[in-house]
Design a protein around this motif. Structure first.
Motif, mmCIF file in Angstrom:
data_model
loop_
_atom_site.group_PDB
_atom_site.id
_atom_site.type_symbol
_atom_site.label_atom_id
_atom_site.label_comp_id
_atom_site.label_asym_id
_atom_site.label_seq_id
_atom_site.Cartn_x
_atom_site.Cartn_y
_atom_site.Cartn_z
ATOM 1 N N ALA A 132 33.351 37.432 51.361
ATOM 2 C CA ALA A 132 34.633 37.673 50.702
ATOM 3 C C ALA A 132 34.831 36.741 49.514
ATOM 4 C CB ALA A 132 35.780 37.495 51.697
ATOM 5 N N ALA A 133 35.157 37.319 48.370
ATOM 6 C CA ALA A 133 35.457 36.517 47.184
ATOM 7 C C ALA A 133 36.833 35.872 47.338
ATOM 8 C CB ALA A 133 35.428 37.396 45.938
ATOM 9 N N THR A 134 36.942 34.629 46.907
ATOM 10 C CA THR A 134 38.221 33.912 46.946
ATOM 11 C C THR A 134 38.635 33.552 45.529
ATOM 12 O OG1 THR A 134 37.018 31.836 47.299
ATOM 13 C CG2 THR A 134 37.861 32.968 49.259
ATOM 14 N N PRO A 135 39.919 33.281 45.294
ATOM 15 C CA PRO A 135 40.392 32.981 43.936
ATOM 16 C C PRO A 135 39.640 31.809 43.305
ATOM 17 C CG PRO A 135 42.243 33.369 45.400
ATOM 18 C CD PRO A 135 41.023 33.330 46.270
ATOM 19 N N SER A 141 28.492 43.357 54.383
ATOM 20 C CA SER A 141 29.278 44.008 53.341
ATOM 21 C C SER A 141 30.026 42.955 52.541
ATOM 22 C CB SER A 141 30.240 45.028 53.948
ATOM 23 O OG SER A 141 30.741 45.878 52.930
ATOM 24 N N VAL A 142 30.800 43.414 51.571
ATOM 25 C CA VAL A 142 31.470 42.519 50.627
ATOM 26 C C VAL A 142 32.912 42.937 50.420
ATOM 27 C CG1 VAL A 142 31.546 41.814 48.203
ATOM 28 C CG2 VAL A 142 29.358 41.879 49.391
ATOM 29 N N LEU A 143 33.793 41.957 50.362
ATOM 30 C CA LEU A 143 35.148 42.168 49.861
ATOM 31 C C LEU A 143 35.172 41.596 48.453
ATOM 32 C CD1 LEU A 143 37.418 41.146 52.879
ATOM 33 C CD2 LEU A 143 36.530 43.384 52.278
ATOM 34 N N PRO A 144 35.093 42.436 47.419
ATOM 35 C CA PRO A 144 34.982 41.933 46.044
ATOM 36 C C PRO A 144 36.272 41.263 45.575
ATOM 37 C CG PRO A 144 35.292 44.299 46.043
ATOM 38 C CD PRO A 144 35.124 43.898 47.485
ATOM 39 N N GLY A 145 36.135 40.500 44.527
ATOM 40 C CA GLY A 145 37.306 39.805 44.000
ATOM 41 C C GLY A 145 36.961 38.944 42.808
ATOM 42 N N PRO A 146 37.652 37.830 42.643
ATOM 43 C CA PRO A 146 37.486 36.991 41.452
ATOM 44 C C PRO A 146 36.050 36.486 41.280
ATOM 45 C CG PRO A 146 39.448 36.359 42.668
ATOM 46 C CD PRO A 146 38.699 37.309 43.540
ATOM 47 N N SER A 147 35.637 36.362 40.015
ATOM 48 C CA SER A 147 34.311 35.860 39.682
ATOM 49 C C SER A 147 34.396 35.047 38.398
ATOM 50 C CB SER A 147 33.328 37.025 39.494
ATOM 51 O OG SER A 147 32.160 36.599 38.830
ATOM 52 N N ASP A 191 43.944 30.682 40.473
ATOM 53 C CA ASP A 191 45.265 31.151 40.877
ATOM 54 C C ASP A 191 45.177 31.890 42.214
ATOM 55 O OD1 ASP A 191 47.726 32.524 41.144
ATOM 56 O OD2 ASP A 191 47.995 32.503 38.974
ATOM 57 N N ALA A 192 45.897 31.387 43.220
ATOM 58 C CA ALA A 192 45.866 32.008 44.552
ATOM 59 C C ALA A 192 46.394 33.439 44.519
ATOM 60 C CB ALA A 192 46.689 31.185 45.535
ATOM 61 N N GLY A 193 47.198 33.775 43.507
ATOM 62 C CA GLY A 193 47.729 35.126 43.390
ATOM 63 C C GLY A 193 46.664 36.168 43.122
ATOM 64 N N ASP A 194 45.436 35.729 42.774
ATOM 65 C CA ASP A 194 44.346 36.667 42.527
ATOM 66 C C ASP A 194 43.650 37.108 43.813
ATOM 67 O OD1 ASP A 194 44.765 36.574 39.796
ATOM 68 O OD2 ASP A 194 43.351 34.931 39.488
ATOM 69 N N ALA A 195 44.063 36.559 44.941
ATOM 70 C CA ALA A 195 43.432 36.941 46.208
ATOM 71 C C ALA A 195 43.677 38.415 46.488
ATOM 72 C CB ALA A 195 43.991 36.097 47.353
ATOM 73 N N PRO A 196 42.619 39.193 46.748
ATOM 74 C CA PRO A 196 42.823 40.610 47.035
ATOM 75 C C PRO A 196 43.477 40.808 48.408
ATOM 76 C CG PRO A 196 40.517 40.039 47.261
ATOM 77 C CD PRO A 196 41.191 38.830 46.714
ATOM 78 N N LEU A 251 33.458 36.460 58.903
ATOM 79 C CA LEU A 251 33.875 36.426 57.504
ATOM 80 C C LEU A 251 33.303 35.166 56.858
ATOM 81 C CD1 LEU A 251 35.776 37.799 55.353
ATOM 82 C CD2 LEU A 251 37.493 36.116 56.047
ATOM 83 N N VAL A 252 32.696 35.318 55.676
ATOM 84 C CA VAL A 252 32.088 34.191 54.965
ATOM 85 C C VAL A 252 32.808 34.002 53.635
ATOM 86 C CG1 VAL A 252 29.959 33.251 53.980
ATOM 87 C CG2 VAL A 252 29.869 34.690 56.034
ATOM 88 N N VAL A 253 33.286 32.783 53.390
ATOM 89 C CA VAL A 253 33.995 32.483 52.143
ATOM 90 C C VAL A 253 33.468 31.170 51.565
ATOM 91 C CG1 VAL A 253 36.124 33.709 52.728
ATOM 92 C CG2 VAL A 253 35.841 31.343 53.440
#
Length: 306
Positions: A39-42, A141-147, A45-50, A112-114
């Motif tokens: 899982a991608a994390t911010p 699998s992947v939970l996409p997000g900030p990069s 900005d924490a507001g970018d968390a999906p 879950l891996v972060v």
């Protein structure tokens, strides 16, 4: 501004949209066990968390975090209570922890891996775990997000159609010069991470290897309060960063200009291939296809050189 639409038809549309969002949002994290999810994390900005990250943190049986304290701090900002078992999972224990996490998933648990920021396995722990899971036929699998890589590339002002990610810039001067020397002819835009304290030295080393006038961008504190993007030549940016900068740094560098192939540089290759058993015409055609040079010119020059 358009007026809101009243009536049951509009309510039904909202309900249908919510159902569709729920269906899409539930995959690949559908709540069942027996899988490993990165899982991608911010990145700031924490507001970018999906939204799916919030759900996954709430429902995971095991949360493998690069830094458990930072992960819990993020969960608090997101208003999430992490009920699952939390394990540290970083570069120093990834090889040791990977088999256990694979077994947890095989036993039906939701793993879950972060990492601290961005996507696990991209210059962060995760690659060895995915490799072990694939070998054990455990779903990943992947939970996409900030990069940070894509964010910096997008705001750099440099070409985005082709790019390479080069990880962290080498720390030691000798290794740094060797790596940048090998990348001097790279035609794709390059993205790399660096320490704020060493970025001036890194930019100066790239200026020597790539040329002082090569365009670049230094992206600092992306998505945070003091976000800054500096664009210029490598020599200009090296001077700006000579005393170091503050915050997380991502550097984006323009690729090398395409070098036009010269006939005289490739005739010897045609002759060598012919000497190895190829017909001269076939050798000329093969080199022409690789370089864009004229097959006829290569053939005639090879004949003359014999």
């Amino acid at each position: 501004m358009s007026e809101p639409v009243e009536g049951h038809e509009n309510d039904d549309a909202v309900t249908d949209a919510d159902d569709a969002t729920s269906a899409v949002g539930g995959s690949p994290w559908r709540g069942e066990g027996g899988q490993i999810v990165l899982a991608a994390t911010p990145i700031g900005d924490a507001g970018d968390a999906p939204p799916r990250l919030v759900r996954a943190l709430r429902e995971a049986d095991v949360v493998a975090a690069e830094d458990t304290r930072r992960m819990l701090a993020l969960a608090r900002r997101l208003g999430v209570w992490v009920a699952g078992e939390m394990l540290s999972f970083h570069e120093h224990n990834e090889r040791e922890r990977a088999p256990r996490l694979v077994e947890e998933a095989r036993a039906g648990r939701r793993v879950l891996v972060v990492s601290d920021a961005g996507m696990p396995s991209v210059s962060d722990p995760g690659y060895r775990l995915v490799d072990a899971a694939v070998a054990a036929e455990v779903p990943v699998s992947v939970l996409p997000g900030p990069s940070a890589v894509l964010t910096a590339l997008a705001v750099s002002g440099l070409a985005t159609d082709r790019f390479s990610f080069e990880g962290f810039a080498p720390r030691r001067p000798g290794e740094r010069d060797r790596v940048f020397g090998a990348l001097a002819g790279e035609q794709r835009t390059m993205v790399l991470f660096d320490s704020p304290h060493r970025v001036g030295e890194t930019l100066a080393a790239m200026a020597r290897a790539f040329g002082a006038e090569r365009r670049a961008a230094v992206c600092r504190e992306l998505t945070k309060t003091f976000e800054e993007v500096r664009r210029g030549t490598l020599s200009e940016l090296a001077e700006w960063a000579a005393d170091g900068v503050r915050g997380e740094v991502t550097v984006v560098v323009a690729g090398a200009a395409p070098r036009e192939a010269r006939l005289e540089d490739h005739v010897a290759e045609v002759v060598a291939r012919a000497a190895g058993g190829e017909r001269l015409k076939d050798a000329a055609a093969a080199v022409a296809a690789e370089t864009g040079l004229s097959k006829r010119d290569l053939y005639e020059a090879a004949l003359q050189s014999r």
